[in-house]
Design an enzyme around this catalytic site. Structure first.
Site, PDB file in Angstrom:
ATOM      1  N   SER A 219     -24.874   1.182  -4.450  1.00 32.09           N
ATOM      2  CA  SER A 219     -24.630  -0.245  -4.241  1.00 32.09           C
ATOM      3  C   SER A 219     -24.016  -0.510  -2.870  1.00 32.09           C
ATOM      4  CB  SER A 219     -23.718  -0.780  -5.340  1.00 32.09           C
ATOM      5  OG  SER A 219     -22.578   0.034  -5.420  1.00 32.09           O
ATOM      6  N   GLY A 220     -23.888   0.530  -2.055  1.00 32.49           N
ATOM      7  CA  GLY A 220     -23.316   0.348  -0.713  1.00 32.49           C
ATOM      8  C   GLY A 220     -21.803   0.367  -0.739  1.00 32.49           C
ATOM      9  N   LEU A 221     -21.222   0.719  -1.895  1.00 37.39           N
ATOM     10  CA  LEU A 221     -19.757   0.716  -2.010  1.00 37.39           C
ATOM     11  C   LEU A 221     -19.197   2.143  -2.078  1.00 37.39           C
ATOM     12  CD1 LEU A 221     -19.289  -2.235  -4.529  1.00 37.39           C
ATOM     13  CD2 LEU A 221     -19.038  -2.283  -2.046  1.00 37.39           C
TER      14      LEU A 221
ATOM     15  N   SER B 110     -21.543   7.342  -4.158  1.00 39.16           N
ATOM     16  CA  SER B 110     -21.863   8.776  -4.063  1.00 39.16           C
ATOM     17  C   SER B 110     -20.692   9.538  -3.452  1.00 39.16           C
ATOM     18  CB  SER B 110     -23.154   8.999  -3.280  1.00 39.16           C
ATOM     19  OG  SER B 110     -23.058   8.411  -2.018  1.00 39.16           O
ATOM     20  N   ALA B 111     -19.982   8.927  -2.505  1.00 37.41           N
ATOM     21  CA  ALA B 111     -18.799   9.579  -1.914  1.00 37.41           C
ATOM     22  C   ALA B 111     -17.716   9.724  -2.977  1.00 37.41           C
ATOM     23  CB  ALA B 111     -18.268   8.747  -0.744  1.00 37.41           C
TER      24      ALA B 111
ATOM     25  N   ASP C 253     -17.142   7.504   4.466  1.00 36.22           N
ATOM     26  CA  ASP C 253     -17.086   7.119   3.051  1.00 36.22           C
ATOM     27  C   ASP C 253     -16.184   8.053   2.247  1.00 36.22           C
ATOM     28  OD1 ASP C 253     -18.919   5.296   3.900  1.00 36.22           O
ATOM     29  OD2 ASP C 253     -20.426   5.723   2.381  1.00 36.22           O
TER      30      ASP C 253
ATOM     31  N   PRO D 237     -23.070   0.141 -10.041  1.00 41.89           N
ATOM     32  CA  PRO D 237     -24.126   1.153  -9.993  1.00 41.89           C
ATOM     33  C   PRO D 237     -24.128   1.995  -8.717  1.00 41.89           C
ATOM     34  CG  PRO D 237     -25.048  -1.050  -9.720  1.00 41.89           C
ATOM     35  CD  PRO D 237     -23.590  -1.225 -10.025  1.00 41.89           C
TER      36      PRO D 237
HETATM   37  C1  MEV Z   1     -23.149   4.574   4.503  1.00 36.11           C
HETATM   38  O1  MEV Z   1     -22.180   4.036   3.594  1.00 36.11           O
HETATM   39  C2  MEV Z   1     -22.694   4.391   5.903  1.00 36.11           C
HETATM   40  C3  MEV Z   1     -23.582   4.996   6.988  1.00 36.11           C
HETATM   41  O2  MEV Z   1     -22.894   4.765   8.227  1.00 36.11           O
HETATM   42  C4  MEV Z   1     -23.814   6.463   6.795  1.00 36.11           C
HETATM   43  C5  MEV Z   1     -22.579   7.306   7.018  1.00 36.11           C
HETATM   44  O3  MEV Z   1     -21.586   6.861   7.573  1.00 36.11           O
HETATM   45  O4  MEV Z   1     -22.667   8.512   6.646  1.00 36.11           O
HETATM   46  C6  MEV Z   1     -24.906   4.275   7.052  1.00 36.11           C
END
Ligand code: MEV
Length: 333
Positions: free
Chosen positions: A111-113, A116-117, A159, A108
């Site tokens: 998810s921190g992965l 969106s990038a 990212d 999803p």
């Molecule tokens: C997000 O995946 C990582 C952050 O460092 C933001 C960024 O690098 O743009 C929190």
């Protein structure tokens, strides 16, 4: 036209990289697939398959308005990146008119992965291809970064660089060569657990910015320390020293706790990984939910940690590094 984009984990350095300090990032072998085709009219039709936790959803945009079966929150999380990527790409590569876009992912958004990038880079790459332009991966990365900056307010090059270029990168935002390739001496496998995101990257970046503004000297020391951790972590990976890498990840995680971006649920998951004997455990990404990653020299420990996480009902998997980066494929109709 099909585009295939890897997701990524931040081995060390999130948040500090926004302030120009180095970060170590790796593309992983979980990918997002984007199909993009020109339509005969001027509508933009976007379908997402599995990108949201709730399954398939659609959005149809004409020049006047957008309609679809998505809540404003979902629009913000996914479609804002797609629509902004189209807007920016059309200014650079020329107007293509209407588009059909289908995005499929097993992971999803938010998810921190780097979902969106990956979506931003994939749409930019697909658009440039349909416009007949051959664009280098590093240029896709920098256009996709503009998309992230406009949607999120701030974004480092990390990212979008990782998902476009693939492999492991030491990211140094203030140097002329922003991305330095890191060649791991030993294959790196990473345990990844995912928890629901409670705050968006935009929110966590702004929380850290508030703390930085209130406690500039102290927070700058913490950011500098994270930057040093990333430099050393990159050496450890090149030397195949996973014990040192793990130790550095643990220190980084505790600094992220000090910065206030680690929520209780993520900490509980980190503790399950530590109890299973993983040598390095940290959150990956903006924090407040999302991904928690762990490494070990011993694969059986990774498997043990994975089983413990699955028993609690957590979404988790073991992933290796992706060295391919963004890929294009013709779709046969
Ligand atoms: C997000 O995946 C990582 C952050 O460092 C933001 C960024 O690098 O743009 C929190």
């Amino acid at each position: 036209m099909g585009i295939n984009v890897p997701l990524k984990v931040t081995i060390t350095g999130e948040h500090a990289v926004v302030y120009g300090y180095p970060a170590l990032v790796a593309a992983i072998n979980r990918r997002i697939a984007i199909k993009i085709c020109v339509r005969p009219d001027r509508e933009i039709r976007i379908t997402s398959r599995g990108v949201m936790i709730i399954g398939d959803i659609s959005l149809i945009c004409s020049e006047e308005s957008c309609r679809g079966d998505v809540s404003p929150d979902h629009v913000e999380r996914l479609f804002s990146y797609v629509l902004k990527a189209i807007e920016i790409a059309s200014k650079i590569f020329g107007d293509l008119g209407g588009l059909d876009i289908e995005i499929s992912s097993g992971v999803p958004v938010g998810s921190g992965l780097g979902t969106s990038a990956a979506i931003s880079a994939g749409v930019v790459a697909g658009y440039s291809y349909l416009a007949g332009r051959s664009v280098e991966r590093k240029d896709i990365a920098s256009i996709a970064r503009r998309v992230e900056i406009e949607v999120q307010g701030a974004a480092s090059p990390m990212d979008t660089g990782a998902v476009s270029l693939g492999g492991v990168l030491l990211v140094k935002p203030l140097e002329t060569e922003v991305f330095k390739r890191v060649e791991p001496k030993k294959a790196l496998e990473i345990l990844i657990a995912i928890t629901p995101k409670k705050r968006s990257t935009r929110e966590t970046v702004s929380m850290v910015r508030d703390l930085y503004n209130r406690r500039k000297t102290i927070v700058d020391h913490l950011m500098r320390a994270i930057g040093e951790i990333s430099e050393e972590a990159s050496k450890a990976l090149e030397e195949g020293d996973l014990k040192t890498l793990g130790e550095l990840m643990n220190i980084n995680h505790n600094i992220l706790r000090a910065l206030g971006v680690v929520d209780c649920e993520s900490e509980d998951i980190a503790e399950i990984m530590r109890t299973a004997g993983l040598e390095g455990v940290k959150i990956s990404g903006g924090g407040w939910g999302g991904a928690i990653i762990g490494i070990s020299r011993d694969r059986s420990r990774l498997e043990q940690a994975l089983n413990s996480l699955l028993e609690t009902g957590c979404t988790a998997f073991i992933s290796s590094i992706d060295f391919r980066g963004i890929e294009y494929e013709e779709i046969l109709k």
